[in-house]
Write a protein that holds these residues in place. Sequence first.
Motif, PDB file in Angstrom:
ATOM      1  N   MET A   1       0.839  -1.199   0.000  1.00 29.57           N
ATOM      2  CA  MET A   1       0.000   0.000   0.000  1.00 29.57           C
ATOM      3  C   MET A   1       0.876   1.252   0.000  1.00 29.57           C
ATOM      4  N   ALA A   2       0.471   2.233  -0.783  1.00 34.24           N
ATOM      5  CA  ALA A   2       1.215   3.480  -0.831  1.00 34.24           C
ATOM      6  C   ALA A   2       1.047   4.259   0.463  1.00 34.24           C
ATOM      7  N   VAL A   3       2.127   4.877   0.913  1.00 36.03           N
ATOM      8  CA  VAL A   3       2.081   5.706   2.116  1.00 36.03           C
ATOM      9  C   VAL A   3       1.328   6.990   1.790  1.00 36.03           C
ATOM     10  N   THR A   4       0.445   7.401   2.697  1.00 40.24           N
ATOM     11  CA  THR A   4      -0.364   8.583   2.449  1.00 40.24           C
ATOM     12  C   THR A   4       0.209   9.813   3.139  1.00 40.24           C
ATOM     13  N   LEU A   5      -0.241  10.955   2.682  1.00 47.97           N
ATOM     14  CA  LEU A   5       0.169  12.226   3.278  1.00 47.97           C
ATOM     15  C   LEU A   5      -0.270  12.291   4.741  1.00 47.97           C
ATOM     16  N   LYS A   6      -1.441  11.719   5.035  1.00 43.64           N
ATOM     17  CA  LYS A   6      -1.958  11.711   6.416  1.00 43.64           C
ATOM     18  C   LYS A   6      -1.013  10.958   7.348  1.00 43.64           C
ATOM     19  N   GLU A   7      -0.471   9.824   6.890  1.00 41.82           N
ATOM     20  CA  GLU A   7       0.432   9.032   7.722  1.00 41.82           C
ATOM     21  C   GLU A   7       1.721   9.784   8.007  1.00 41.82           C
ATOM     22  N   VAL A   8       2.215  10.522   7.029  1.00 42.05           N
ATOM     23  CA  VAL A   8       3.424  11.321   7.235  1.00 42.05           C
ATOM     24  C   VAL A   8       3.149  12.417   8.254  1.00 42.05           C
ATOM     25  N   ALA A   9       2.000  13.064   8.114  1.00 42.67           N
ATOM     26  CA  ALA A   9       1.644  14.148   9.036  1.00 42.67           C
ATOM     27  C   ALA A   9       1.555  13.638  10.471  1.00 42.67           C
ATOM     28  N   GLU A  10       0.966  12.453  10.662  1.00 38.81           N
ATOM     29  CA  GLU A  10       0.812  11.893  12.010  1.00 38.81           C
ATOM     30  C   GLU A  10       2.173  11.554  12.621  1.00 38.81           C
ATOM     31  N   LEU A  11       3.084  10.960  11.830  1.00 35.27           N
ATOM     32  CA  LEU A  11       4.395  10.600  12.350  1.00 35.27           C
ATOM     33  C   LEU A  11       5.228  11.844  12.648  1.00 35.27           C
ATOM     34  N   ALA A  12       5.084  12.866  11.833  1.00 38.58           N
ATOM     35  CA  ALA A  12       5.850  14.098  12.024  1.00 38.58           C
ATOM     36  C   ALA A  12       5.248  14.992  13.089  1.00 38.58           C
ATOM     37  N   GLY A  13       3.980  14.752  13.446  1.00 31.11           N
ATOM     38  CA  GLY A  13       3.305  15.596  14.438  1.00 31.11           C
ATOM     39  C   GLY A  13       2.954  16.968  13.887  1.00 31.11           C
ATOM     40  N   VAL A  14       2.599  17.020  12.603  1.00 32.62           N
ATOM     41  CA  VAL A  14       2.225  18.295  11.971  1.00 32.62           C
ATOM     42  C   VAL A  14       0.911  18.094  11.216  1.00 32.62           C
ATOM     43  N   SER A  15       0.387  19.170  10.689  1.00 30.01           N
ATOM     44  CA  SER A  15      -0.850  19.084   9.911  1.00 30.01           C
ATOM     45  C   SER A  15      -0.577  18.552   8.508  1.00 30.01           C
ATOM     46  N   ARG A  16      -1.633  18.068   7.849  1.00 32.39           N
ATOM     47  CA  ARG A  16      -1.480  17.592   6.479  1.00 32.39           C
ATOM     48  C   ARG A  16      -1.092  18.733   5.530  1.00 32.39           C
ATOM     49  N   SER A  17      -1.593  19.930   5.812  1.00 29.20           N
ATOM     50  CA  SER A  17      -1.247  21.080   4.967  1.00 29.20           C
ATOM     51  C   SER A  17       0.241  21.408   5.077  1.00 29.20           C
ATOM     52  N   ALA A  18       0.827  21.163   6.277  1.00 28.07           N
ATOM     53  CA  ALA A  18       2.261  21.412   6.446  1.00 28.07           C
ATOM     54  C   ALA A  18       3.076  20.439   5.595  1.00 28.07           C
ATOM     55  N   VAL A  19       2.621  19.187   5.529  1.00 30.74           N
ATOM     56  CA  VAL A  19       3.296  18.197   4.677  1.00 30.74           C
ATOM     57  C   VAL A  19       3.185  18.618   3.213  1.00 30.74           C
ATOM     58  N   SER A  20       1.996  19.048   2.821  1.00 33.30           N
ATOM     59  CA  SER A  20       1.775  19.466   1.433  1.00 33.30           C
ATOM     60  C   SER A  20       2.672  20.640   1.060  1.00 33.30           C
ATOM     61  N   ARG A  21       2.782  21.622   1.983  1.00 29.58           N
ATOM     62  CA  ARG A  21       3.625  22.791   1.705  1.00 29.58           C
ATOM     63  C   ARG A  21       5.100  22.405   1.596  1.00 29.58           C
TER      64      ARG A  21
ATOM     65  N   THR B   1      11.409   7.855   6.646  1.00 29.98           N
ATOM     66  CA  THR B   1      11.144   6.675   7.467  1.00 29.98           C
ATOM     67  C   THR B   1      10.054   5.806   6.845  1.00 29.98           C
ATOM     68  N   LEU B   2       8.999   6.443   6.363  1.00 31.46           N
ATOM     69  CA  LEU B   2       7.861   5.715   5.810  1.00 31.46           C
ATOM     70  C   LEU B   2       8.021   5.358   4.327  1.00 31.46           C
ATOM     71  N   GLY B   3       9.018   5.964   3.679  1.00 33.52           N
ATOM     72  CA  GLY B   3       9.180   5.736   2.252  1.00 33.52           C
ATOM     73  C   GLY B   3       8.151   6.476   1.419  1.00 33.52           C
ATOM     74  N   TYR B   4       7.757   7.651   1.884  1.00 33.73           N
ATOM     75  CA  TYR B   4       6.716   8.438   1.201  1.00 33.73           C
ATOM     76  C   TYR B   4       7.284   9.170  -0.007  1.00 33.73           C
ATOM     77  N   ARG B   5       6.540   9.164  -1.113  1.00 31.00           N
ATOM     78  CA  ARG B   5       6.866   9.931  -2.308  1.00 31.00           C
ATOM     79  C   ARG B   5       5.660  10.795  -2.654  1.00 31.00           C
ATOM     80  N   PRO B   6       5.849  12.110  -2.737  1.00 30.15           N
ATOM     81  CA  PRO B   6       4.718  12.984  -3.036  1.00 30.15           C
ATOM     82  C   PRO B   6       4.141  12.694  -4.410  1.00 30.15           C
ATOM     83  N   SER B   7       2.833  12.820  -4.535  1.00 31.46           N
ATOM     84  CA  SER B   7       2.144  12.597  -5.804  1.00 31.46           C
ATOM     85  C   SER B   7       2.382  13.775  -6.743  1.00 31.46           C
ATOM     86  N   LEU B   8       2.946  13.481  -7.900  1.00 34.84           N
ATOM     87  CA  LEU B   8       3.181  14.543  -8.871  1.00 34.84           C
ATOM     88  C   LEU B   8       1.868  15.108  -9.394  1.00 34.84           C
ATOM     89  N   ILE B   9       0.865  14.252  -9.491  1.00 38.47           N
ATOM     90  CA  ILE B   9      -0.445  14.715  -9.954  1.00 38.47           C
ATOM     91  C   ILE B   9      -1.049  15.676  -8.945  1.00 38.47           C
TER      92      ILE B   9
END
Length: 334
Positions: free
Chosen positions: A1-21, A43-51
């Motif tokens: 399963m692809a790592v989501t932006l939400k999972e990165v935000a939770e591990l980093a302790g920041v908002s999803r908008s902060a991850v997006s920025r 850590t999670l192996g996240y790659r931002p979606s180019l789309i």
Amino acid sequence: MAVTLKEVAELAGVSRSAVSRTFTDGASVSARTREKVEKAAKTLGYRPSLIARSLATNRTKLIGLVANNFQNPAFLDVFDLFTSELQKRELRPLLVNLSGETSPRKIVELLRQYSVDGVIVATSTLPTSFATAFQTAGIPVIHTFGKFQANANVHVVGIDNEYCGAMAAQTFAERGYKTVALLGGPESATSTQDRSTGFVQTAKKLGLDVAKISYAENYTYQAGRDAMREVLDDRRVEAVFCGDDLICMGAMDAARAAGQSIPEDIGFLGFNDIGMASWDSYSLTTIRQPIRDIIMSSVELVVGMVENPGRSPEIRLFPCSVIDRGSLRPVTDP
């Protein structure tokens, strides 16, 4: 399963908008937040979606590369350089093979569907109106290898083909040829028309007799071999200027098959200086087109044009040079 932006935000302790920025070029984010987000993403192996990024920035980073003549080795070098240079700048080439399509409408609509940031029309065989159609549709466009016109209304990067035709005639005159021929590429190509004009006009000024003018159906070895048979009908011809190296190689082999020696009986001058031109079996004297310089300039221009679509059209022309090998007789003393 692809790592989501939400999972990165939770591990980093920041908002999803902060991850997006963090993964959006030019967006505002503090150094501390960026560090936490990048560490969590690694850590999670996240790659931002180019789309997703393109939706946020309204930029796809897609550059349409419109071309034809895929059967010619010279164009394979062109595609290799274009794609590698675009990718170095984190742009993604979207290659479109015209495959005989000469109406721009379908191609314009295709590239609009992909929301390309810009278009490079990389061919000399199309009229200037083809590139203009993209501009009319609001798509930034560059015509690489396009026809030189002083009043061009789109960006053009290439060479002065008429001057190159004049160079060919001058080269023949310097080597003492008197009766010459032109074996061009497809007659409809603007580059063929311009080289023919420059060659014929200059040959007449220099007192050369252009005994034969012929055109190959396409930029292939076989087309050159076939077209050369017509030139061979006139046994007076001492040298032939070909509008492309691959065409010239076919023409040379046709001359050999007819029992003529090169350059003792007949000389040949090519155009482009592809890798095969230096092979011992051809040792082709040719006019070198500075393809790398043209492509580097085109990529530089398309990057600047995407960022500033309203910039005025530029004409960038590069000089060509004669590469002397063994398919023409030596220069004669004055």
